[in-house]
Design a protein around this motif. Structure first.
Motif, mmCIF file in Angstrom:
data_model
loop_
_atom_site.group_PDB
_atom_site.id
_atom_site.type_symbol
_atom_site.label_atom_id
_atom_site.label_comp_id
_atom_site.label_asym_id
_atom_site.label_seq_id
_atom_site.Cartn_x
_atom_site.Cartn_y
_atom_site.Cartn_z
ATOM 1 N N GLY A 2 9.428 11.455 25.287
ATOM 2 C CA GLY A 2 10.584 11.195 24.422
ATOM 3 C C GLY A 2 11.424 12.450 24.220
ATOM 4 N N ALA A 3 10.743 13.589 24.025
ATOM 5 C CA ALA A 3 11.454 14.861 23.829
ATOM 6 C C ALA A 3 12.275 15.206 25.079
ATOM 7 C CB ALA A 3 10.466 15.976 23.517
ATOM 8 N N ALA A 4 11.709 14.915 26.257
ATOM 9 C CA ALA A 4 12.434 15.207 27.508
ATOM 10 C C ALA A 4 13.661 14.307 27.638
ATOM 11 C CB ALA A 4 11.510 15.004 28.706
ATOM 12 N N VAL A 5 13.502 13.015 27.299
ATOM 13 C CA VAL A 5 14.641 12.080 27.377
ATOM 14 C C VAL A 5 15.744 12.525 26.412
ATOM 15 C CG1 VAL A 5 15.381 9.709 26.883
ATOM 16 C CG2 VAL A 5 13.296 10.105 28.190
ATOM 17 N N LEU A 6 15.326 12.968 25.224
ATOM 18 C CA LEU A 6 16.293 13.446 24.227
ATOM 19 C C LEU A 6 17.037 14.682 24.755
ATOM 20 C CD1 LEU A 6 16.875 12.433 21.316
ATOM 21 C CD2 LEU A 6 15.572 14.400 20.501
ATOM 22 N N THR A 7 16.292 15.607 25.360
ATOM 23 C CA THR A 7 16.900 16.815 25.943
ATOM 24 C C THR A 7 17.937 16.434 26.998
ATOM 25 O OG1 THR A 7 14.789 17.934 25.644
ATOM 26 C CG2 THR A 7 16.380 19.035 27.053
ATOM 27 N N LEU A 8 17.579 15.459 27.856
ATOM 28 C CA LEU A 8 18.500 15.024 28.909
ATOM 29 C C LEU A 8 19.755 14.392 28.299
ATOM 30 C CD1 LEU A 8 15.920 13.453 31.397
ATOM 31 C CD2 LEU A 8 17.277 15.493 31.794
ATOM 32 N N ALA A 9 19.552 13.585 27.232
ATOM 33 C CA ALA A 9 20.699 12.930 26.575
ATOM 34 C C ALA A 9 21.648 13.978 25.987
ATOM 35 C CB ALA A 9 20.203 11.985 25.486
ATOM 36 N N VAL A 10 21.068 15.032 25.389
ATOM 37 C CA VAL A 10 21.901 16.110 24.816
ATOM 38 C C VAL A 10 22.671 16.819 25.931
ATOM 39 C CG1 VAL A 10 21.824 18.344 23.635
ATOM 40 C CG2 VAL A 10 20.456 16.434 22.774
ATOM 41 N N LEU A 11 21.977 17.100 27.048
ATOM 42 C CA LEU A 11 22.627 17.767 28.194
ATOM 43 C C LEU A 11 23.818 16.939 28.687
ATOM 44 C CD1 LEU A 11 19.705 19.038 30.479
ATOM 45 C CD2 LEU A 11 21.411 20.406 29.306
ATOM 46 N N ILE A 12 23.579 15.614 28.849
ATOM 47 C CA ILE A 12 24.642 14.728 29.338
ATOM 48 C C ILE A 12 25.795 14.702 28.339
ATOM 49 C CG2 ILE A 12 25.234 12.306 29.822
ATOM 50 C CD1 ILE A 12 22.350 12.010 30.948
ATOM 51 N N GLY A 13 25.457 14.564 27.053
ATOM 52 C CA GLY A 13 26.495 14.500 26.014
ATOM 53 C C GLY A 13 27.331 15.770 25.958
ATOM 54 N N VAL A 14 26.662 16.919 25.916
ATOM 55 C CA VAL A 14 27.361 18.204 25.755
ATOM 56 C C VAL A 14 28.176 18.548 27.010
ATOM 57 C CG1 VAL A 14 27.042 20.693 25.500
ATOM 58 C CG2 VAL A 14 25.734 19.103 24.073
ATOM 59 N N VAL B 269 14.903 5.180 40.411
ATOM 60 C CA VAL B 269 14.060 5.882 41.388
ATOM 61 C C VAL B 269 13.369 7.079 40.738
ATOM 62 C CG1 VAL B 269 14.073 7.210 43.527
ATOM 63 C CG2 VAL B 269 15.490 5.191 43.340
ATOM 64 N N GLU B 270 14.147 7.899 40.031
ATOM 65 C CA GLU B 270 13.580 9.123 39.446
ATOM 66 C C GLU B 270 12.572 8.794 38.339
ATOM 67 O OE1 GLU B 270 13.971 12.202 40.555
ATOM 68 O OE2 GLU B 270 15.313 11.513 42.128
ATOM 69 N N PHE B 271 12.865 7.755 37.551
ATOM 70 C CA PHE B 271 11.950 7.426 36.451
ATOM 71 C C PHE B 271 10.663 6.765 36.944
ATOM 72 C CE2 PHE B 271 15.722 7.964 33.603
ATOM 73 C CZ PHE B 271 15.195 9.046 32.914
ATOM 74 N N VAL B 272 10.699 6.084 38.099
ATOM 75 C CA VAL B 272 9.453 5.562 38.690
ATOM 76 C C VAL B 272 8.539 6.755 39.007
ATOM 77 C CG1 VAL B 272 8.485 4.530 40.789
ATOM 78 C CG2 VAL B 272 10.336 3.374 39.595
ATOM 79 N N GLU B 273 9.153 7.839 39.514
ATOM 80 C CA GLU B 273 8.372 9.041 39.846
ATOM 81 C C GLU B 273 7.854 9.715 38.570
ATOM 82 O OE1 GLU B 273 10.888 9.746 43.955
ATOM 83 O OE2 GLU B 273 10.831 11.367 42.515
ATOM 84 N N ALA B 274 8.709 9.761 37.525
ATOM 85 C CA ALA B 274 8.288 10.377 36.258
ATOM 86 C C ALA B 274 7.181 9.568 35.600
ATOM 87 C CB ALA B 274 9.483 10.499 35.323
ATOM 88 N N LEU B 275 7.265 8.238 35.754
ATOM 89 C CA LEU B 275 6.277 7.345 35.133
ATOM 90 C C LEU B 275 4.855 7.649 35.625
ATOM 91 C CD1 LEU B 275 5.710 4.737 33.439
ATOM 92 C CD2 LEU B 275 5.943 3.487 35.582
ATOM 93 N N GLY C 115 7.364 16.622 33.473
ATOM 94 C CA GLY C 115 7.536 15.573 34.493
ATOM 95 C C GLY C 115 8.841 14.816 34.304
ATOM 96 N N VAL C 116 9.089 14.372 33.069
ATOM 97 C CA VAL C 116 10.293 13.578 32.806
ATOM 98 C C VAL C 116 11.552 14.446 32.920
ATOM 99 C CG1 VAL C 116 11.532 12.204 31.069
ATOM 100 C CG2 VAL C 116 9.073 11.904 31.372
ATOM 101 N N LEU C 117 11.475 15.678 32.410
ATOM 102 C CA LEU C 117 12.657 16.559 32.446
ATOM 103 C C LEU C 117 13.048 16.908 33.881
ATOM 104 C CD1 LEU C 117 14.584 18.024 30.422
ATOM 105 C CD2 LEU C 117 13.270 20.068 30.882
ATOM 106 N N LEU C 118 12.061 17.272 34.696
ATOM 107 C CA LEU C 118 12.369 17.677 36.069
ATOM 108 C C LEU C 118 12.909 16.501 36.892
ATOM 109 C CD1 LEU C 118 9.507 20.177 36.964
ATOM 110 C CD2 LEU C 118 11.851 20.671 36.326
ATOM 111 N N GLU C 119 12.275 15.339 36.754
ATOM 112 C CA GLU C 119 12.760 14.167 37.506
ATOM 113 C C GLU C 119 14.124 13.721 36.975
ATOM 114 O OE1 GLU C 119 11.481 13.226 40.146
ATOM 115 O OE2 GLU C 119 9.423 13.953 40.082
ATOM 116 N N GLY C 120 14.305 13.871 35.652
ATOM 117 C CA GLY C 120 15.537 13.387 35.032
ATOM 118 C C GLY C 120 16.729 14.305 35.196
#
Lengths: 251, 71
Positions: A43-55, A17-23, A134-139
């Motif tokens: 891509g940078a936003a997805v990477l930031t989100l992955a780091v947040l989830i990991g950490v 749902v969120e990525f349809v909005e980011a798209l 867009g991607v960071l806020l939705e993600g």
């Protein structure tokens, strides 16, 4: 249904749902301005989100006692779940406009077209920033959901996998089609995700405050059915209230 | 100070937005459930109360939105 499957499914649906909005934002920036900078930004936003989830996910699992974690996660899931669910109920009842990806895309394109022209060479920082934001806020909400589900059920990997699968699927479909995914039943998905978040939130929050659920994990299914029935009833009540007002206005 | 305020505003909008009742409601619901458990209520009773209060919170929020739309 095993907890792993439920975790993957919840993350997948919420992320979709969120990525349809980011798209919609990514497409508008890519088509109107420059694809390269837009994709780097996304891509940078997805990477930031992955780091947040990991950490944060790993830290929560390692350092926070499970009872406290369940209480915090239950509370957060209840807040998000009720927000998603009530919004979906209002939209299903016609009391709130449904999200129109086509119209939002047109508005984004018009706004981006008014910006300064794309530089002849190098990065277009406007495309980068718009896509990144867009991607960071939705993600971000997805990151919270993944961390919540993953840490509490000790399934951070499957939860992240579900979110990543949704991101890849939605972004690939959008870039190939070159238009917003207006046909995805966003409200139906939000309804289902809202029900899942609320049910898990009530269950884990309850465990966190010391409730010993009489039927164990099976309680989640009972809560899901109970909240679903109440929500469908709420849709009918809100819709009928609107109907009564329309009739009164016409009289 | 400006950045701190913007940071706080972001998290307020993210978690609370324009639906304060949906932020405070779940906290209150879990607090009531915790009190019931502390006073010795069974899992069935505390769970049923929690379930009911979650529905009341959602219903209250919907009623507020619908009432605001009428005004």
């Amino acid at each position: 249904m095993s907890i792993v499957l439920v975790t993957v499914l919840s993350s997948f649906l919420a992320s979709a749902v969120e990525f349809v909005e980011a798209l919609t934002v990514v497409l508008a920036a890519g088509i109107t301005r420059q694809w390269r900078s837009t994709l780097i930004g996304a891509g940078a936003a997805v990477l930031t989100l992955a780091v947040l989830i990991g950490v944060f996910g790993t830290a929560l699992v390692r350092f926070v006692p499970i009872e406290l974690l369940r209480l915090l996660v239950g509370c957060v899931l209840l807040i998000f779940g009720l927000q998603w669910l009530t919004k979906a109920i209002l939209r299903a009842a016609g009391a709130r406009a449904r999200r129109d990806e086509g119209a939002l895309y047109a508005a984004d394109v018009a706004e981006l077209a008014a910006d300064p022209p794309v530089p002849g060479s190098g990065m277009d920082w406007i495309s980068f920033t718009v896509a990144f934001k867009g991607v960071l806020l939705e993600g971000l909400e997805v990151a919270f959901i993944v961390i919540s589900f993953g840490s509490t059920s000790r399934q951070l990997g499957p939860a992240a996998l579900g979110a990543a699968a949704a991101a890849v699927l939605v972004m690939t479909a959008g870039v190939l089609l070159r238009r917003p995914l207006a046909r995805v039943p966003e409200n139906g998905l939000k309804f289902v995700v809202g029900l899942m978040l609320t049910s898990f939130g009530a269950y884990w929050g309850g465990e966190g405050v010391g409730i010993d659920w009489p039927t164990g994990d099976l309680t989640i299914l009972g809560l899901l059915i109970g909240f679903a029935v109440a929500s469908l009833l709420a849709v009918r009540l809100v819709a009928s209230g609107r109907g009564v007002r329309r009739a009164a206005g016409a009289a | 100070m400006r950045y701190l305020r913007a940071f706080g505003r972001f998290w307020w909008d993210f978690l609370v937005g324009d639906r304060l009742e949906l932020f405070l409601g779940p906290i209150a619901v879990l607090a009531v459930a915790a009190l019931l458990v502390r006073w010795g209520a069974s899992g069935l009773v505390a769970g049923a109360v929690l379930f009911g209060l979650v529905i009341v919170t959602g219903a209250l929020s919907l009623a507020l939105v619908v009432a605001a739309g009428r005004r």
